[in-house]
Design an enzyme around this catalytic site. Structure first.
Site, PDB file in Angstrom:
ATOM      1  N   GLY A 125      74.534 149.517 105.611  1.00  0.00           N
ATOM      2  CA  GLY A 125      74.905 148.387 104.754  1.00  0.00           C
ATOM      3  C   GLY A 125      75.073 147.132 105.596  1.00  0.00           C
ATOM      4  N   LEU A 130      80.910 142.540 104.535  1.00  0.00           N
ATOM      5  CA  LEU A 130      81.849 143.221 105.417  1.00  0.00           C
ATOM      6  C   LEU A 130      81.247 143.412 106.802  1.00  0.00           C
ATOM      7  CD1 LEU A 130      84.536 144.705 105.872  1.00  0.00           C
ATOM      8  CD2 LEU A 130      83.408 146.798 105.090  1.00  0.00           C
ATOM      9  N   ALA A 131      79.987 143.819 106.842  1.00  0.00           N
ATOM     10  CA  ALA A 131      79.322 144.022 108.130  1.00  0.00           C
ATOM     11  C   ALA A 131      79.207 142.708 108.900  1.00  0.00           C
ATOM     12  CB  ALA A 131      77.941 144.633 107.918  1.00  0.00           C
ATOM     13  N   LYS A 132      78.796 141.654 108.205  1.00  0.00           N
ATOM     14  CA  LYS A 132      78.585 140.364 108.876  1.00  0.00           C
ATOM     15  C   LYS A 132      79.891 139.721 109.332  1.00  0.00           C
ATOM     16  CE  LYS A 132      75.991 138.816 105.445  1.00  0.00           C
ATOM     17  NZ  LYS A 132      75.125 137.940 104.606  1.00  0.00           N
ATOM     18  N   LEU A 294      96.177 149.537 108.375  1.00  0.00           N
ATOM     19  CA  LEU A 294      96.803 150.398 109.381  1.00  0.00           C
ATOM     20  C   LEU A 294      96.455 149.958 110.792  1.00  0.00           C
ATOM     21  CD1 LEU A 294      96.444 153.935 107.765  1.00  0.00           C
ATOM     22  CD2 LEU A 294      98.418 152.420 107.784  1.00  0.00           C
ATOM     23  N   HIS A 354      96.875 150.223 100.904  1.00  0.00           N
ATOM     24  CA  HIS A 354      97.525 149.413 101.942  1.00  0.00           C
ATOM     25  C   HIS A 354      99.045 149.567 101.926  1.00  0.00           C
ATOM     26  CE1 HIS A 354      93.656 147.835 102.530  1.00  0.00           C
ATOM     27  NE2 HIS A 354      93.731 146.721 101.821  1.00  0.00           N
ATOM     28  N   ARG A 455     100.089 132.935 100.785  1.00  0.00           N
ATOM     29  CA  ARG A 455      99.390 134.109 101.326  1.00  0.00           C
ATOM     30  C   ARG A 455     100.309 134.783 102.344  1.00  0.00           C
ATOM     31  NH1 ARG A 455      96.403 134.479 106.206  1.00  0.00           N
ATOM     32  NH2 ARG A 455      95.119 136.371 106.300  1.00  0.00           N
ATOM     33  N   ARG A 460     110.229 143.817 103.963  1.00  0.00           N
ATOM     34  CA  ARG A 460     111.589 143.270 103.986  1.00  0.00           C
ATOM     35  C   ARG A 460     112.588 144.405 103.783  1.00  0.00           C
ATOM     36  NH1 ARG A 460     112.695 137.751 103.375  1.00  0.00           N
ATOM     37  NH2 ARG A 460     110.816 136.496 103.618  1.00  0.00           N
ATOM     38  N   LYS A 499     117.882 138.563 109.982  1.00  0.00           N
ATOM     39  CA  LYS A 499     118.806 137.553 109.469  1.00  0.00           C
ATOM     40  C   LYS A 499     120.247 138.021 109.694  1.00  0.00           C
ATOM     41  CE  LYS A 499     115.673 135.766 105.931  1.00  0.00           C
ATOM     42  NZ  LYS A 499     115.515 135.383 104.510  1.00  0.00           N
TER      43      LYS A 499
END
Length: 605
Positions: A125, A130-132, A294, A354, A455, A460, A499
Site C-alpha cells: 500500500g 500513511l506510507a508517504k 503505544l 488508543h 488538540r 489526568r 499540581k
C-alpha cells in the site's frame, strides 16, 4: 527478555544485544523461526576487540570465535579467550559496556553460524497517505540514526503503476532533515532512496508476490534473509495480501513478520474472524498489530514513571486516587476522510484501541519482568477485570456547523463522503470501572472527539481530598481547587506535571496552586522520535512489548461491542455540539454523576 538485554541503537549506536525469538522453526515457509544474532556497527570494531570478542577469523587475532547458545529460553554467551577465562555473565557485561555515544555507520547482522543477514521491508500500500507521511519518513529516520542493518532493502508494493524513480520522487517529498545531525542529511537521503524500489501488483495475486519475491532475492544475494511486510491497506484486503505474501514471498531461511494496522475489525465477531484468518497463514508471533499511540514517548514512559519511582507506587490505587481521565481531542473535523470514519465512528477509531491500551498500561500490576509477554499478560488481566460498559455510562455527540468571526466551519454531514442522515459519533465520553482490589470504585473517564476547541492527548490523575485539611477555609467551598493532580501530556508539547498547593510569599496566609513541571522540550535537547520509528524498529528487532496480542484484542472488543451494538440498533441520536466548542453538555453531566470535573476544562489546566 528483549527489554532487559537490548540496548537501542539510537541511544547506544555501537552495539545491540539481540536475544532469540520465542517461536521455533517450522517447515512451513510462512512460519519460520529467527536465527539468533549479535548486532554491532563497523565503527565499534576496535571497542569490540577491547571487549575480547571477535566475530570473524583474523590472522593476528588472539581471540576465539564467540558462540551464541540458547539455554532455558534465554540468551547466553560463551567464549574461550587465549589468556584469561571469561564467564558468560562477564562477557555479556563487557559486550554491553562498550556501548557509548558516537555516530553509527549502520549495523552488521550475523546469525549464530557467522552468516551475514539482511532485512527486506515491503510497504504494502506504498502509494497511500500513511506510507508517504509516516512509514517512509520513519524508515529514513531509523536509517539516518544508524538503527537499520547495514544490509537492508525497502520495497513499495501497490496497485498503482509506478517506476523505482517515481517512487523515490514521491518519497523524497515527505522526508525531512529534522534530526540532530543535519550536516549530511541530503547525502543520507540520497543513500536511503537508492535502497528504495517499487513493484506494482494486485493484493490478491500470488503471481505478483512471487515476482516480488524474485526481486527481493536479487538484493538479498545469498544472505540470511529476514522479511517484514507492513500492511498499509484497508482491512478488507488484509487476508488476501497476507495469504499471497505467506505463500509466495516468505523468507526461506530467516524470519517473516507482518505489521497489521488498525482497525482490527468492527466488533468482537469481525475481530475474531480476522484473527482466525490471519492465523491460517501466520503464527501469533509473526503478527504485529500496531497501535501507534503505544509508541509515543510519554506512553512508553508510563511504566518507568510508576515502577522506578518509589513516591508513585504507594499512591497508585483507590486509597489515594479519586479518578483517572484519558482525554483525546482534535481541533479539526474529518477533512474529507468521512467515508472511512463514518463506518467506524470515534469509539472504534480512538477509544477501543488508543485510550483503552493506555488505560491498561496505566492500571496494570507490576509485571514479573520487562519481557513482552509478562507485560502483555498484566494488560490482559486489567481488561478482563473491567466491568462491561453500559449505555447509561456513554455520551455520544456529533459536531455541527458553526460560524466564528467571519469563518464558517462545516458540520460533519457537510462532508461529501458522509451520508446526510449519518448518526456516527464524532465525540464520545464514557465511564469505565476495573473490578479488582487496586481500582475498585475508581471511575476511569474517557473522552475523545473531533472538531473541538483544542488538540491534545493526556492522562489526568486526580487524587483524593486531604482528610481534615487545615487549610480548607483558604480554598473556600471548591475543594477541587485543593486537589493534587498528576498530568501526563502525551501530545502536543510533551510534559509531566504535578499540581500542588503552596503558600504565596508574603506576610499573609495566601495559598496558591502551582505545577512541578517536567517539560520535555526544556529538559531534553534531542528531538523525540516519532511513534512509528520506535514501533518499526521494535518489529525489526522482534520486540513485541508495544504490539497487541490476540487475547488483548478479544478482551478490548468484549468491553465495547455490546454498547456499540445497542447504539446502532436503537439508532441513538448523538448530541450536537458546535465545531470548535468543548463538546456536548452531556459529557459534563456524565462526569458530575461520579463527582468528577473534567480536568482539561479548568482555568489552570
Amino acid at each position: 527478555m528483549a527489554a532487559l538485554y537490548s540496548t537501542r541503537c539510537c541511544s547506544y549506536p555501537s552495539v545491540r544485544w539481540s536475544p532469540p525469538q520465542s517461536y521455533p522453526y517450522s517447515p512451513s515457509p510462512s512460519k519460520l523461526g529467527n536465527p539468533q544474532c549479535l548486532t554491532f556497527s563497523s565503527s565499534a570494531s576496535k571497542r569490540f576487540l577491547a571487549a575480547k570478542v571477535s566475530l570473524k577469523s583474523q590472522s593476528d587475532s588472539q581471540l576465539n570465535a564467540l558462540h551464541m547458545q540458547q539455554q532455558d529460553g534465554a540468551a547466553a554467551a560463551t567464549a574461550t579467550p587465549v589468556k584469561n577465562e571469561t564467564t558468560p555473565q562477564r562477557l555479556k557485561e563487557e559486550i554491553l559496556s562498550v556501548t557509548s555515544s558516537g555516530e553509527s555507520e549502520g549495523s552488521v547482522n550475523f546469525d549464530d553460524n557467522g552468516n551475514e543477514s539482511t532485512v527486506s521491508i515491503t510497504v504494502v500500500g506504498a502509494s497511500g497517505d500513511l506510507a508517504k507521511k509516516k512509514i517512509f519518513p520513519a524508515l529514513f529516520a531509523l536509517y539516518y540514526e544508524g538503527c537499520l542493518p547495514r544490509h537492508f532493502t525497502i520495497y513499495g508494493y501497490a496497485r498503482s503503476k509506478m517506476t523505482d524513480a517515481e517512487l523515490r520522487n514521491m518519497v523524497s517529498k515527505t522526508l525531512t532533515c529534522r534530526i540532530d545531525k543535519r550536516e549530511n542529511c541530503n547525502e543520507k537521503m540520497d543513500e536511503f532512496l537508492k535502497r528504495c524500489f517499487y513493484h506494482p501488483g494486485q493484493y490478491d495475486s500470488p503471481e505478483n508476490f512471487a515476482e516480488l519475491d524474485k526481486k527481493l532475492k536479487e538484493h538479498e544475494v545469498g544472505r540470511i534473509s529476514h522479511r517484514l511486510f507492513y500492511l498499509s491497506i484497508p482491512p478488507n484486503i488484509f487476508i488476501d495480501a497476507v495469504k499471497c505474501a505467506s505463500s509466495s514471498a516468505s523468507s526461506a531461511n530467516g524470519w517473516t513478520r507482518v505489521i497489521v494496522e488498525k482497525p482490527f475489525g468492527r466488533d468482537s465477531e469481525s475481530s475474531a474472524a480476522l484473527t482466525k484468518s490471519l492465523k491460517q497463514y501466520l503464527t501469533e508471533d509473526q503478527i504485529f498489530r500496531i497501535d501507534h499511540y503505544l509508541g509515543k514517548e510519554l506512553v512508553e514512559n508510563l511504566s518507568v514513571l510508576r515502577f522506578s519511582n518509589l513516591i508513585f507506587e504507594p499512591l497508585w490505587s483507590r486509597q489515594y486516587i479519586r479518578n483517572v481521565q484519558l482525554i483525546f481531542s482534535e481541533d479539526f473535523g474529518t477533512e474529507g476522510r468521512g467515508g472511512y470514519f463514518d463506518h467506524y465512528g470515534i469509539i472504534r477509531d480512538i477509544m477501543q484501541n488508543h485510550l483503552l491500551q493506555i488505560l491498561a498500561l496505566f492500571a496494570m500490576e507490576t509485571p514479573v519482568s520487562l519481557d513482552a509477554e509478562d507485560i502483555r499478560n498484566e494488560k490482559v488481566k486489567v481488561l478482563r477485570s473491567m466491568r462491561p460498559l453500559q449505555l447509561g455510562d456513554v455520551v455520544v455527540g456529533q459536531y455541527k456547523s458553526h460560524t466564528k468571526g467571519n469563518v464558517k466551519y462545516p458540520a460533519y454531514t457537510d462532508d461529501k463522503t458522509v451520508p446526510k442522515d449519518s448518526l456516527a459519533p464524532t465525540f464520545a465520553a464514557a465511564a469505565l470501572f476495573i473490578d479488582n482490589a487496586r481500582w475498585d470504585g475508581v471511575p476511569f473517564l474517557m473522552k475523545a472527539g473531533k472538531a473541538l476547541h483544542t488538540r491534545r492527548a493526556e492522562i489526568r490523575v486526580q487524587f483524593r481530598h486531604v482528610p481534615g485539611n487545615l487549610y480548607n477555609r483558604n480554598f473556600g467551598t471548591d475543594l477541587d481547587r485543593a486537589t493534587n493532580e498528576l498530568v501526563i501530556r502525551v501530545q502536543p508539547d510533551e510534559a509531566i506535571y504535578l499540581k500542588i498547593n503552596n503558600k504565596v510569599p508574603g506576610l499573609g496566609m495566601k495559598l496558591d496552586r502551582s505545577n512541578l513541571n517536567l517539560h520535555y522540550a526544556a529538559r531534553y535537547s534531542k528531538e523525540i522520535p516519532d511513534a512509528y520509528e520506535r514501533l518499526l524498529l521494535d518489529a525489526i528487532e522482534g520486540e513485541r512489548r508495544l504490539f497487541i496480542r490476540s487475547d488483548e484484542l478479544d478482551a478490548a472488543w468484549s468491553l465495547f461491542t455490546p454498547v456499540l451494538k445497542e447504539l446502532e440498533e436503537k439508532k441513538i441520536n448523538p448530541e450536537y455540539y458546535p465545531y470548535g466548542s468543548r463538546g456536548p453538555v452531556g459529557a459534563h453531566y456524565l462526569a458530575a454523576r461520579y463527582g468528577v470535573r473534567w480536568g482539561d476544562l479548568a482555568v489552570d489546566q
